[in-house]
Design a protein around this motif. Structure first.
Motif, PDB file in Angstrom:
ATOM      1  N   ALA A  31       1.370   8.170   6.308  1.00  0.00           N
ATOM      2  CA  ALA A  31       2.107   8.648   5.138  1.00  0.00           C
ATOM      3  C   ALA A  31       1.293   8.534   3.853  1.00  0.00           C
ATOM      4  O   ALA A  31       0.550   7.573   3.677  1.00  0.00           O
ATOM      5  CB  ALA A  31       3.397   7.841   4.981  1.00  0.00           C
ATOM      6  N   PRO A  32       1.443   9.502   2.949  1.00  0.00           N
ATOM      7  CA  PRO A  32       0.945   9.309   1.590  1.00  0.00           C
ATOM      8  C   PRO A  32       1.904   8.332   0.891  1.00  0.00           C
ATOM      9  O   PRO A  32       3.093   8.630   0.745  1.00  0.00           O
ATOM     10  CB  PRO A  32       1.025  10.703   0.960  1.00  0.00           C
ATOM     11  N   VAL A  33       1.409   7.179   0.484  1.00  0.00           N
ATOM     12  CA  VAL A  33       2.261   6.123  -0.076  1.00  0.00           C
ATOM     13  C   VAL A  33       2.055   6.026  -1.585  1.00  0.00           C
ATOM     14  O   VAL A  33       0.920   6.018  -2.075  1.00  0.00           O
ATOM     15  CB  VAL A  33       1.942   4.764   0.579  1.00  0.00           C
ATOM     16  N   VAL A  34       3.160   5.938  -2.306  1.00  0.00           N
ATOM     17  CA  VAL A  34       3.134   5.625  -3.732  1.00  0.00           C
ATOM     18  C   VAL A  34       3.626   4.182  -3.857  1.00  0.00           C
ATOM     19  O   VAL A  34       4.784   3.888  -3.577  1.00  0.00           O
ATOM     20  CB  VAL A  34       4.028   6.575  -4.541  1.00  0.00           C
ATOM     21  N   ALA A  35       2.716   3.289  -4.213  1.00  0.00           N
ATOM     22  CA  ALA A  35       3.010   1.851  -4.286  1.00  0.00           C
ATOM     23  C   ALA A  35       3.365   1.501  -5.719  1.00  0.00           C
ATOM     24  O   ALA A  35       2.510   1.526  -6.608  1.00  0.00           O
ATOM     25  CB  ALA A  35       1.803   1.043  -3.813  1.00  0.00           C
ATOM     26  N   VAL A  36       4.626   1.191  -5.955  1.00  0.00           N
ATOM     27  CA  VAL A  36       5.114   0.913  -7.307  1.00  0.00           C
ATOM     28  C   VAL A  36       5.210  -0.596  -7.517  1.00  0.00           C
ATOM     29  O   VAL A  36       5.813  -1.305  -6.702  1.00  0.00           O
ATOM     30  CB  VAL A  36       6.492   1.557  -7.534  1.00  0.00           C
TER      31      VAL A  36
END
Length: 248
Positions: A31-36
């Motif tokens: 998955a393309p992950v956006v880590a906030v």
């Protein structure tokens, strides 16, 4: 959702502990992950050129940030792990401010993200996982309002699923309640405090908890949950070192 390639996943609270393990596991699953997170963090390079991890340093409890991140990244999975570290002290030693810290942070974050997921709404087939705590089931007498806040996270996740169903939205919401683990900063501090409260060594206290939950186990479990058929997903799960267990 069995194939996570190209399906953006936002992990809120990804800088450390279980959130870091979950973000890493999703990237390794493709998955393309956006880590906030509120602070910068480092992540291992996903093996075999699988997924990617993009860091977003932001306040996940700010409703304008929530809407902006969802609009910009259009996620098909949102995993909410962020929360405040509770003050570890008996009830009478809390102030209202320390007692209510997790209501002001953890519940607020869940509320804003669940609300935005319904209002936007997320794409059909999307999944939202709210990582609460096993304290929501067992209580937590040294952390003030923590257990109640975590129980409320579980409740409002169920409310969100009801509203999605009423609106005819193809969205799946579920809560995951991880058991305390000394392999996170919070769990390590809590284990030490509860061992002292019980007159035990930390080793004695931890032995009675069974297999320890690791960030890697948590990551694999949440990936498996998001990949599962929506019809098979329960409203809530207990997460231990042995994996996920459906809650009644």
């Amino acid at each position: 959702m069995s194939d996570l390639s190209g399906r953006t996943t936002i992990v809120v609270g990804a800088s450390r502990g279980l959130g870091h393990g979950i973000a890493t596991a999703f990237a390794e699953a493709g998955a393309p992950v956006v880590a906030v997170s509120r602070t910068a963090a480092e992540f291992p390079e996903p093996a075999n050129g699988a997924g990617t991890i993009q860091l977003e340093v932001a306040d996940a409890g700010d409703p304008t940030v929530v809407g902006s991140l969802i609009d910009r990244h259009e996620p098909q999975a949102v995993i909410l792990v962020a929360g405040a570290s509770p003050h570890l002290r008996p009830l009478q030693q809390h102030t209202w401010e320390t007692f209510s810290a997790n209501w002001q942070t953890d519940v607020r974050i869940a509320f804003h993200w669940l609300r935005e997921a319904l209002l936007t709404p997320l794409r059909p087939g999307s999944r939202v996982v709210v990582v609460s705590s096993g304290a929501a089931l067992a209580g937590s007498p040294l952390t003030g309002g923590y257990a109640g806040a975590k129980a409320t996270q579980r409740f409002i996740t169920g409310y969100a699923q009801d509203e999605a169903r009423r609106a005819g939205l193809d969205l799946t919401f579920t809560a995951v309640l991880p058991r305390m683990t000394p392999l996170t900063d919070l769990g390590r501090s809590a284990a030490k405090a509860y061992a002292a409260r019980n007159g035990q060594s930390e080793e004695e206290y931890l032995q009675q908890m069974g297999p320890l939950l690791t960030p890697q186990i948590a990551g694999a479990a949440v990936v498996e949950l998001v990949q599962a058929d929506a019809a098979s997903i329960a409203p809530g799960y207990l997460l231990t070192g042995a994996g996920l267990q459906k809650l009644a």
